[in-house]
Enzyme design. Structure first.
Site, PDB file in Angstrom:
ATOM      1  N   GLU A 115       0.800  -1.206   0.124  1.00 16.39           N
ATOM      2  CA  GLU A 115       0.033   0.030   0.039  1.00 16.39           C
ATOM      3  C   GLU A 115       0.850   1.199  -0.074  1.00 16.39           C
ATOM      4  OE1 GLU A 115      -1.372   2.046   3.223  1.00 16.39           O
ATOM      5  OE2 GLU A 115      -1.215   0.435   4.865  1.00 16.39           O
ATOM      6  N   LYS A 143      -3.656  -1.657  15.873  1.00 14.79           N
ATOM      7  CA  LYS A 143      -3.114  -0.581  17.015  1.00 14.79           C
ATOM      8  C   LYS A 143      -4.031  -0.407  18.133  1.00 14.79           C
ATOM      9  CE  LYS A 143       0.295   2.361  15.158  1.00 14.79           C
ATOM     10  NZ  LYS A 143       0.071   2.545  13.729  1.00 14.79           N
TER      11      LYS A 143
HETATM   12  N1  PSU Z   1      -2.661   1.819  10.660  1.00 13.85           N
HETATM   13  C1  PSU Z   1      -1.544   1.851  10.872  1.00 13.85           C
HETATM   14  N2  PSU Z   1      -0.809   2.446   9.903  1.00 13.85           N
HETATM   15  C2  PSU Z   1      -1.252   2.986   8.916  1.00 13.85           C
HETATM   16  C3  PSU Z   1      -2.635   2.855   8.625  1.00 13.85           C
HETATM   17  C4  PSU Z   1      -3.368   2.067   9.512  1.00 13.85           C
HETATM   18  O1  PSU Z   1      -1.079   1.444  11.832  1.00 13.85           O
HETATM   19  O2  PSU Z   1      -0.535   3.640   7.888  1.00 13.85           O
HETATM   20  C5  PSU Z   1      -3.136   3.368   7.436  1.00 13.85           C
HETATM   21  C6  PSU Z   1      -3.582   2.299   6.320  1.00 13.85           C
HETATM   22  O3  PSU Z   1      -3.310   2.666   4.992  1.00 13.85           O
HETATM   23  C7  PSU Z   1      -5.003   2.165   6.926  1.00 13.85           C
HETATM   24  C8  PSU Z   1      -5.463   3.447   6.771  1.00 13.85           C
HETATM   25  O4  PSU Z   1      -5.676   1.365   5.570  1.00 13.85           O
HETATM   26  O5  PSU Z   1      -4.349   3.848   7.694  1.00 13.85           O
HETATM   27  C9  PSU Z   1      -6.771   3.414   7.584  1.00 13.85           C
HETATM   28  O6  PSU Z   1      -7.313   4.697   7.752  1.00 13.85           O
HETATM   29  P1  PSU Z   1      -8.770   4.825   8.195  1.00 13.85           P
HETATM   30  O7  PSU Z   1      -8.822   4.590   9.872  1.00 13.85           O
HETATM   31  O8  PSU Z   1      -8.847   6.397   8.128  1.00 13.85           O
HETATM   32  O9  PSU Z   1      -9.612   3.943   7.574  1.00 13.85           O
END
Ligand code: PSU
Ligand code: MN
Length: 303
Positions: free
Chosen positions: A25, A160
């Site tokens: 990604e 996390k």
């Molecule tokens: N969690 C992490 N590191 C990240 C992300 C999530 O520990 O870089 C990134 C990933 O790309 C994930 C996105 O798909 O954040 C999720 O964002 P949201 O919670 O806005 O859906």
């Protein structure tokens, strides 16, 4: 053929020869880490995939195209441009295809483009999930819906503790997403090897995981799977400091009224600042560890 899809020569060649490919990604590059560590890590992750026998396909949206496999200059652009690159999830894709602006793809958007390309295995750091307080805010990452509907297996280091891990696992269960622990019965919590929540199934080798994934898809069951790979013990940061930083970061985000898709990048940045970079070092190591496992799994899947 999808008129928006642009597959790089190396990825195209690998797919047509039946060689293993691993999707990667790009939100993690533009929004998940600071420059220059983001760029160094993205290139190291590609190298780790190659060293373990597969071809890397870093995914992003550039120039109105869904790109599977990036040139080094494109990765550098995403790293240097950072937050000015749109964080692109499923809902954002059609806008970026029309306006030609660059998009760093989240787990959800990367899964979509990987599936279109014919890539089944994807490595990342951590997935999005159900945020704490979601019963009020309804903040549930689109990553979870994508895991339910799109047939790509995502190797991650768990979720996390900025998230409600228990609710995240409940949501995945409701939507029929298998959660596989790699050599662990305990779902990992990104920086830490254990969250205290059990995985559905513990599998001990890439070949066992490949058999389960093949059975799922050959049986016609659509949708993804989550493979949870704990951070190596030697790289696990001091648990107390990370947990304390997480609590401070969440409280601060609440006070500042940060919402929507800005929350995850904000919390990641704040935790890094509060742990004096220790969280960033751990983040880099766990992503590399996931890339190695994903490549070995892709090799098994290609057999
Ligand atoms: N969690 C992490 N590191 C990240 C992300 C999530 O520990 O870089 C990134 C990933 O790309 C994930 C996105 O798909 O954040 C999720 O964002 P949201 O919670 O806005 O859906
Ligand atoms: Mn969200």
């Amino acid at each position: 053929m999808n008129p928006f899809l642009e597959i790089s020569p190396s990825v195209k060649a690998a797919l047509s020869n039946g060689q293993p490919v691993v999707a990667l990604e790009s939100t993690i590059i533009s929004h998940g880490m600071p420059y220059p560590q983001n760029l160094e890590t993205a290139l190291q992750v590609e190298q780790a995939v190659r060293e373990n026998g597969a071809v890397p396909a870093t995914i992003a949206i550039i120039g109105g195209k869904l790109k599977a496999g990036l040139a080094e200059a494109e990765i550098e652009f995403l790293g240097k441009t950072g937050l000015a690159v749109t964080k692109a999830s499923r809902r954002d894709i059609p806008f970026l295809l029309n306006n030609g602006k660059p998009g760093a793809t989240t787990v959800a958007a990367t899964m979509i483009i990987a599936e279109m390309t014919g890539i089944r295995i994807f490595a990342t750091g951590g997935i999005g999930g159900v945020h704490r307080g979601a019963s009020e805010t309804m903040d549930i990452s689109a990553d979870l819906q994508e895991l339910a509907r799109t047939s790509v297996a995502v190797v991650c280091a768990g979720a996390k503790s900025i998230l409600d891990i228990g609710l995240t696992l409940e949501y995945l269960e409701t939507h029929g997403v298998p959660v596989i622990g790699y050599q662990t019965n305990d779902f990992p919590a990104f920086y830490t090897r254990k969250s205290g929540y059990a995985v559905d199934y513990c599998l001990n080798s890439p070949s066992e995981i490949a058999k389960v994934l093949n059975a799922k898809w050959l049986a016609g069951l659509k949708g993804g799977a989550l493979i949870a790979n704990p951070i190596p013990e030697v790289h696990e940061p001091e648990v107390v400091s990370v947990q304390a930083a997480t609590e401070v970061a969440i409280a601060e985000a609440g006070r500042m009224g940060i919402r929507g898709n800005e929350i995850t990048p904000y919390l990641l940045g704040k935790i890094k600042e509060l742990t004096g970079g220790e969280s960033l070092r751990a983040n880099i190591e766990l992503v590399l560890n996931n890339a190695r496992l994903a490549a070995r799994l892709a090799v098994e899947m290609a057999k």
